[in-house]
Design an enzyme around this catalytic site. Structure first.
Site, PDB file in Angstrom:
ATOM      1  N   LYS A 172       0.870  -1.184   0.000  1.00 23.15           N
ATOM      2  CA  LYS A 172       0.000   0.000   0.000  1.00 23.15           C
ATOM      3  C   LYS A 172       0.903   1.230   0.000  1.00 23.15           C
ATOM      4  O   LYS A 172       2.111   1.108   0.203  1.00 23.15           O
ATOM      5  CB  LYS A 172      -0.900   0.014   1.236  1.00 23.15           C
ATOM      6  CG  LYS A 172      -0.136  -0.271   2.546  1.00 23.15           C
ATOM      7  CD  LYS A 172      -1.043  -0.386   3.750  1.00 23.15           C
ATOM      8  CE  LYS A 172      -1.829  -1.653   3.833  1.00 23.15           C
ATOM      9  NZ  LYS A 172      -3.240  -1.513   3.513  1.00 23.15           N
TER      10      LYS A 172
ATOM     11  N   LYS B 232      -0.646   4.020   8.213  1.00 21.38           N
ATOM     12  CA  LYS B 232      -0.780   2.633   7.756  1.00 21.38           C
ATOM     13  C   LYS B 232       0.165   1.704   8.519  1.00 21.38           C
ATOM     14  O   LYS B 232       0.059   0.486   8.448  1.00 21.38           O
ATOM     15  CB  LYS B 232      -0.531   2.553   6.245  1.00 21.38           C
ATOM     16  CG  LYS B 232      -1.602   3.295   5.431  1.00 21.38           C
ATOM     17  CD  LYS B 232      -1.312   3.218   3.937  1.00 21.38           C
ATOM     18  CE  LYS B 232      -2.240   4.065   3.082  1.00 21.38           C
ATOM     19  NZ  LYS B 232      -3.584   3.490   2.894  1.00 21.38           N
TER      20      LYS B 232
HETATM   21  C1  26Q Z   1      -4.560  16.511  -2.076  1.00 19.87           C
HETATM   22  C2  26Q Z   1      -4.052  17.787  -2.175  1.00 19.87           C
HETATM   23  C3  26Q Z   1      -2.948  18.052  -2.979  1.00 19.87           C
HETATM   24  C4  26Q Z   1      -2.377  17.016  -3.690  1.00 19.87           C
HETATM   25  C5  26Q Z   1      -2.893  15.731  -3.593  1.00 19.87           C
HETATM   26  C6  26Q Z   1      -3.977  15.483  -2.773  1.00 19.87           C
HETATM   27  C7  26Q Z   1      -4.507  14.102  -2.641  1.00 19.87           C
HETATM   28  C8  26Q Z   1      -4.367  13.168  -3.661  1.00 19.87           C
HETATM   29  C9  26Q Z   1      -4.818  11.872  -3.503  1.00 19.87           C
HETATM   30  C10 26Q Z   1      -5.139  13.702  -1.481  1.00 19.87           C
HETATM   31  C11 26Q Z   1      -5.598  12.402  -1.334  1.00 19.87           C
HETATM   32  C12 26Q Z   1      -5.436  11.465  -2.349  1.00 19.87           C
HETATM   33  C13 26Q Z   1      -5.856  10.067  -2.231  1.00 19.87           C
HETATM   34  C14 26Q Z   1      -6.501   9.557  -1.218  1.00 19.87           C
HETATM   35  C15 26Q Z   1      -6.834   8.136  -1.151  1.00 19.87           C
HETATM   36  O1  26Q Z   1      -6.371   7.332  -1.954  1.00 19.87           O
HETATM   37  N1  26Q Z   1      -7.673   7.724  -0.182  1.00 19.87           N
HETATM   38  C16 26Q Z   1      -8.048   6.333  -0.055  1.00 19.87           C
HETATM   39  O2  26Q Z   1      -9.268   6.126  -0.755  1.00 19.87           O
HETATM   40  C17 26Q Z   1      -9.597   4.747  -0.811  1.00 19.87           C
HETATM   41  C18 26Q Z   1     -10.831   4.599  -1.683  1.00 19.87           C
HETATM   42  O3  26Q Z   1     -11.963   5.086  -1.020  1.00 19.87           O
HETATM   43  C19 26Q Z   1      -9.822   4.183   0.584  1.00 19.87           C
HETATM   44  O4  26Q Z   1     -10.032   2.808   0.477  1.00 19.87           O
HETATM   45  C20 26Q Z   1      -8.592   4.463   1.464  1.00 19.87           C
HETATM   46  O5  26Q Z   1      -8.874   4.080   2.794  1.00 19.87           O
HETATM   47  C21 26Q Z   1      -8.231   5.941   1.404  1.00 19.87           C
HETATM   48  O6  26Q Z   1      -7.022   6.178   2.113  1.00 19.87           O
END
Ligand code: 26Q
Length: 786
Positions: free
Chosen positions: A521, A527
């Site tokens: 992951k 985590k």
């Molecule tokens: C935010 C601001 C600036 C740049 C990037 C971001 C950003 C990018 C990607 C913030 C968060 C993410 C991704 C989050 C993510 O993958 N969350 C996951 O989502 C899954 C699907 O629902 C869940 O199973 C996970 O638990 C969760 O961590």
């Protein structure tokens, strides 16, 4: 598809695309030719699907990320032509497997959220659901990871270097995007989303940013070559890179430009299609259209939509807002309030001032509503969309959204009870749960053909691939020794394959007869890869003390990318690699345990790891992992979960039984109780095993190459009060792992646990999730083509 047609197609495309004959073709050229042959075959059905959908109500999935992985194998399988293509190629002395392996992963996502979007579009296609995905065609996806001397290094991902066979550029649907300081083109590339066993072909529309003009002719003539192309470069920068998952680094102007870029392009595209049918009448817009925001990343779409309606279509603000309130739904993927996106309003004002004006109007409408409901000004502050010079994207999405959903039962409950409790009181009916899911096509049928064959044998048909609940029908074999033996021999075969792959990719030899304990992951403190690492180190010392320690020979496998600027995560990568080396250097202990950190973990690597696993490590601090979906992929490949009471682990264990899995550690309620008095130093003082392993971070046992990484980890645990409760859960982890080793001795009992996970996994199909979104939020129905 007839074999003759396939062969002719391949030869034709080798000729027109690459100008060569088969005998001279390189693997990537054959890959292109096979892909184009299949693409040609589906174009008519694709167009018919688009046309059919356009007649009724449609859903749009708006996501900044799609972690698609490879297309070829999945597309051939879903179309039902895999065997034919394999035969044709093998008659030409070409191994299809080798051709599949040369495809670059489309890594247009960070992790769970992006992979979920990919599973969703595949499920929607399989179910004939009228859904279009919108996103960004990043020229460089998530960085490639290397491990050098135990340290993570990064370099750019260049997935488009051989061209890309699976998309079609649609110049007719180009949109113009305006920023106050520049105007660019959004060029759509349509990717066919091929469902399993259906004629429908859905669409993923990815926008690429290009300059209006290739270069400035006058500057060029003036010999100002760099200046001449600078406008073009600036435009192309907008869709150049995928931002790594980092909430701390907010305020990045390019990221905001990116979000507006694909939001504006998608809104314009949807409105253009609506106008083609209804002209400028928007009264029935929300009857035909619904959009889902995948987290807050595309939330600026709401403001852009209202802007277009007001400024370009002359709709009144109140009507535009009312339409938006029926049009958008919002999915939340994170619990942490501080992780919710906020943008500096000066930045918004600088890039698109009109959007800020609209935001103020929406905020005003919200405040009016709250005042009417007699909320006092202090309470209103928490709801506001604009406050403290920031635009709070989640507040905007919740206020306007027709529905707000979490991604697992516990996650949704936490949202309602704590983080979003004030919103829940205001709009109780908006809140829903939609437990995540995974597509059984990629995550079982494709990646584990051997297990799929067993299932099909036992159930008498392949229907389970489209209706995963049918796996329940396997339960009647749970005491059948023959079936259990077949299951375990398949597992062994997949472990042998994984070991071969790891040897090829990492140059590391592992023993397929050992127990494969896997944690894969993104790397994040919550985590808790560190907890797993500390446990392994403790095991090392126990084996040193007692070389006869009664545990099965075990290989601990890690795969994880750390965000490049996330120092602590990179320290953990180094720590794991140092432990691996430390153990390898000990001839005694290395007979019993081995640690492998696979580099550049990605979708295609994952497809080899899940099937070859004995244990699924899901050990997040309780309350922190919204759902997790890797946990489901292990389960579907008949692997028990070792995890905390968090996210979808809870539902996994509910389905397959606690006795078939290993649940340990503090729960959300426990942490709530101890959080003010928690003293990690007490654990360090009182528990000599903890002291022994934590001290390796500072006593020179392990070397971080003078980076200060390990001391920083030491401080995180002891001086910064161990925010993720690593030390608090250490003993409980150890006890549970001991139980795993004990239970593994009884081969039949272990096989039964694996089998129970397999036959209980039906509900975690993303087909089920998509049906729930369709029935409970989107109100769309299947529209199969003739
Ligand atoms: C935010 C601001 C600036 C740049 C990037 C971001 C950003 C990018 C990607 C913030 C968060 C993410 C991704 C989050 C993510 O993958 N969350 C996951 O989502 C899954 C699907 O629902 C869940 O199973 C996970 O638990 C969760 O961590």
């Amino acid at each position: 598809m007839e074999k003759q047609r396939i062969k002719e197609g391949i030869e034709r495309y080798l000729k027109v695309k690459h100008g060569i004959k088969l005998k001279d073709a390189k693997d990537y050229e054959i890959f292109n030719a096979v892909s184009l042959t299949v693409l040609e075959e589906i174009i008519d059905n694709w167009n018919t699907t688009t046309e059919t959908y356009s007649k009724g109500r449609m859903a749009y999935y708006l996501s900044a990320e799609y972690l698609m992985g490879r297309a070829l194998g999945n597309n051939l399988m879903n179309l039902g032509v895999y065997d034919e293509v394999k035969d044709v190629l093998s008659e030409l002395n070409i191994d299809l497997n080798r051709i599949e392996e040369i495809e670059e992963d489309a890594g247009l996502g960070n992790g769970g959220l992006g992979r979920l979007a990919a599973c969703f579009v595949e499920s929607a296609a399989t179910l004939d659901m009228p859904l279009v995905g919108y996103g960004i065609r990043y020229s460089n996806g998530l960085f490639k990871q290397n491990i050098e001397n135990g340290f993570q290094t990064e370099c750019e991902d260049t997935w488009l270097k051989y061209g890309e066979a699976w998309s079609i550029r649609k110049d007719n649907d180009i949109q113009i995007i305006n920023y106050s300081d520049m105007t660019v083109k959004a060029v759509p590339y349509d990717v066919p989303i091929i469902g399993y066993g259906t004629k429908n072909i859905n669409t993923l529309r990815l926008w690429q940013c290009e300059a209006l003009r290739e270069f400035d002719f006058n500057l060029f003539n003036n010999q100002q070559y760099i200046e001449a192309v600078s406008g073009r470069n600036k435009a192309e920068d907008i869709s150049r890179v995928l931002y790594p998952n980092d909430t701390a680094e907010a305020g990045k102007i390019l990221r905001l430009r990116q979000q507006y870029f694909f939001s504006s392009a998608s809104m314009k595209d949807i409105i253009k299609k609506h106008k083609a049918k209804f002209g400028s009448d928007f009264s029935e817009f929300a009857k035909y259209n619904v959009a889902q925001l995948n987290d807050t990343h595309p939330t600026i779409s709401i403001l852009e939509f209202i802007r277009i309606l007001i400024d370009e279509e002359h709709v009144e603000f109140s009507s535009a807002l009312a339409i938006a309130k029926e049009f958008f739904g919002y999915t939340n993927h994170t619990i942490l309030a501080e992780a919710l996106e906020k943008w500096d309003i000066r930045l918004i004002d600088r890039l698109f001032p009109r959007i800020l004006q609209i935001a103020y109007k929406v905020d005003e409408a919200l405040v009016n509503e709250l005042r009417q409901r007699s909320y006092d000004e202090g309470a209103i502050w928490n709801f506001k969309i604009i406050a403290n010079d920031q635009m709070r994207m989640a507040n905007l999405a919740i206020y306007v959204g027709r529905a707000v959903n979490g991604v697992a039962a516990l996650h949704t409950e936490i949202l309602k009870k704590t983080e979003l409790n004030h919103w829940y009181h205001l709009y109780p009916n908006k809140f829903q749960n939609k437990t995540n899911g995974i597509t059984p096509r990629r995550w079982l049928r494709l990646c584990n053909a051997e297990l799929s064959e067993l299932i099909t044998d036992l159930l008498g048909s392949e229907d389970w691939v489209k209706n995963l609940e049918l796996l329940k029908g396997l339960e009647k074999y749970k005491n059948d020794d023959k079936v259990l033996e077949r299951l375990m021999s398949i597992k062994h075969e997949k472990k042998v394959q994984l070991a071969e792959y790891i040897k090829q990719e990492e140059g590391i030899i592992i023993d397929p007869n050992s127990f494969f304990d896997i944690q894969i992951k993104r790397l994040h403190e919550y985590k808790r890869q560190l907890l797993n690492a500390l446990y392994i180190l403790d095991l090392y010392y126990r084996i040193k003390e007692n070389p006869d320690l009664d545990i099965p020979k075990t290989t601990f496998i890690f795969g994880a990318k750390a965000f490049p600027g996330y120092r602590r995560a990179k320290g953990i990568v180094k720590f794991i690699n140092e432990i691996a080396r430390f153990i390898d250097n000990d001839s005694e202990v290395s007979k019993k345990i081995k640690v492998v950190f696979v580099h550049n973990y990605k979708v295609s690597y994952a497809q080899k790891l899940f099937p070859g696993s004995d244990l699924s490590k899901q050990i997040s601090t309780a309350g922190k992992e919204a759902s997790g979906t890797g946990n489901m992929k292990f389960m579907l490949n008949a692997t028990p979960t070792f995890g905390t009471y968090d996210g979808a682990n809870i539902e996994i264990v509910q389905e397959s039984g606690e006795h078939n899995n290993y649940i340990f550690g503090l729960r959300v309620e426990d942490i709530e109780k101890i959080k003010h008095s928690y003293d990690p130093k007490w654990y360090y003082r009182e528990n000599p095993s903890i002291k022994r392993v934590v001290d390796t971070l500072i006593n020179g046992t392990l070397d971080d190459g003078r980076t200060g990484y390990f001391e920083d980890l030491y401080n995180a645990l002891l001086e910064e009060r161990d925010q993720y409760y690593v030390l608090a859960d250490f003993e409980l982890f150890k006890k549970s792992q001991e139980q795993v080793f004990e239970d593994y001795k009884d081969k039949k009992k272990w096989a039964q646990k694996c089998f129970a996970n397999l036959y209980s996994s039906g509900i975690f199909s993303s087909d089920r999730t998509i049906k729930q979104y369709a029935d409970e939020i989107w109100y769309i129905k299947p529209a199969p083509i003739k």
